[in-house]
Structures are given as C-alpha cells and as structure tokens.
Design a protein around this motif. Sequence first.
Motif, PDB file in Angstrom:
ATOM      1  N   GLU A  27       0.930  -1.134   0.101  1.00  0.00           N
ATOM      2  CA  GLU A  27      -0.006   0.161  -0.053  1.00  0.00           C
ATOM      3  C   GLU A  27       0.931   1.288  -0.019  1.00  0.00           C
ATOM      4  O   GLU A  27       0.406   2.334  -0.648  1.00  0.00           O
ATOM      5  CB  GLU A  27      -0.935  -0.004   1.240  1.00  0.00           C
ATOM      6  CG  GLU A  27      -1.995   1.102   1.066  1.00  0.00           C
ATOM      7  CD  GLU A  27      -3.078   0.986   2.296  1.00  0.00           C
ATOM      8  OE1 GLU A  27      -4.206   1.535   1.853  1.00  0.00           O
ATOM      9  OE2 GLU A  27      -2.906   0.096   3.193  1.00  0.00           O
ATOM     10  N   ARG A  63      -5.325   2.534  -3.012  1.00  0.00           N
ATOM     11  CA  ARG A  63      -5.407   2.017  -1.460  1.00  0.00           C
ATOM     12  C   ARG A  63      -5.349   0.691  -1.645  1.00  0.00           C
ATOM     13  O   ARG A  63      -5.480  -0.042  -2.479  1.00  0.00           O
ATOM     14  CB  ARG A  63      -6.570   2.711  -0.925  1.00  0.00           C
ATOM     15  CG  ARG A  63      -6.576   3.990  -1.036  1.00  0.00           C
ATOM     16  CD  ARG A  63      -7.725   4.721  -0.101  1.00  0.00           C
ATOM     17  NE  ARG A  63      -6.849   4.673   1.313  1.00  0.00           N
ATOM     18  CZ  ARG A  63      -8.193   4.592   2.192  1.00  0.00           C
ATOM     19  NH1 ARG A  63      -9.445   4.845   2.428  1.00  0.00           N
ATOM     20  NH2 ARG A  63      -7.468   4.589   3.653  1.00  0.00           N
ATOM     21  N   LYS A  64      -5.301  -0.045  -0.558  1.00  0.00           N
ATOM     22  CA  LYS A  64      -5.308  -1.733  -0.312  1.00  0.00           C
ATOM     23  C   LYS A  64      -6.716  -2.113  -0.955  1.00  0.00           C
ATOM     24  O   LYS A  64      -7.874  -1.430  -0.604  1.00  0.00           O
ATOM     25  CB  LYS A  64      -5.440  -1.749   1.011  1.00  0.00           C
ATOM     26  CG  LYS A  64      -5.623  -3.297   1.412  1.00  0.00           C
ATOM     27  CD  LYS A  64      -5.514  -3.747   2.971  1.00  0.00           C
ATOM     28  CE  LYS A  64      -6.298  -4.807   3.209  1.00  0.00           C
ATOM     29  NZ  LYS A  64      -6.370  -5.336   4.611  1.00  0.00           N
TER      30      LYS A  64
END
Length: 139
Positions: free
Chosen positions: A100, A109-110
């Motif tokens: 990330e 983002r993740k």
Amino acid sequence: MFSCCPSGKQLDIKKSSYTKLSKFLQSMQQQHSLVRVKELGKGVEGIIEVDWKNPELRSFRTPEDPGTEEAPVEVGGGKGEKLYHPPEITTLYRVSSCLELLFEDAKKRKGTVLQPAEVRTIITDYVKRNELVEENNKR
C-alpha cells in the motif's frame, strides 16, 4: 453432452455400450481422433488435447429442443447455429496491505484492482521520483 440431451431425459454412461467414461474417451481417441487421452494416475485419465479442426466436431450442431428457453443466435445468416464466445481472461493485480505504501503516491489504496500496464506505470514513476535508478546500470 448434457446440453444436447432432450429435456426430460438423462444421460447415463453406465447404461451405454461404453459403461465407463474412460472407455468412451478411448473410443473417441482411437476411432474418431477427436481427443487425446493420457493416464494421469492409476485409473485416472484426462483429456490432454481436443482436435477442434476435426470435421466431425466442426459439423456437429446442437439439436433444437422446443423445451429449452434459450433462443438460438444466428451466425452469418445460418438458422439455428449457436455462436460460442469463450470467456475473456485478463490478468489483474490488487494492491495488498504490504504494498500500500508503494502505491500511496498514485492514490491507490489496499484492495484497488489494477491493470498490468497501470502497475508498470506506477512503479516506473515511483522509481524515477525516488531516484532509485543506478547511473551505471539503468536496469
């Protein structure tokens, strides 16, 4: 084979002249050259190749069954021919929690799913921005 079976009827290989799937596959290999079968393990046979250019296979048409709800798709003006479109398989990458920080500058983002070209661009930009390329070895 099940899609070619008329509605209300069942396909049971044990009630056929082959009695076993392996005998049926061997017959398709020896008599018709439709498939190549290989013994993968003791008593386990697998289809390793299908001859899609075989005239018998190419000329096969699914019999029309009035009980089916699916309407035939016309191909080149032919009546009742169904057009098969294999699924398109694409490679995608997902940002994991470990990576990330690497994708943070790109605002990924993740869990974000990315195309391979996107991943390459983001990594290349990261390397350039953080001056991680050696002058002697650009690789």
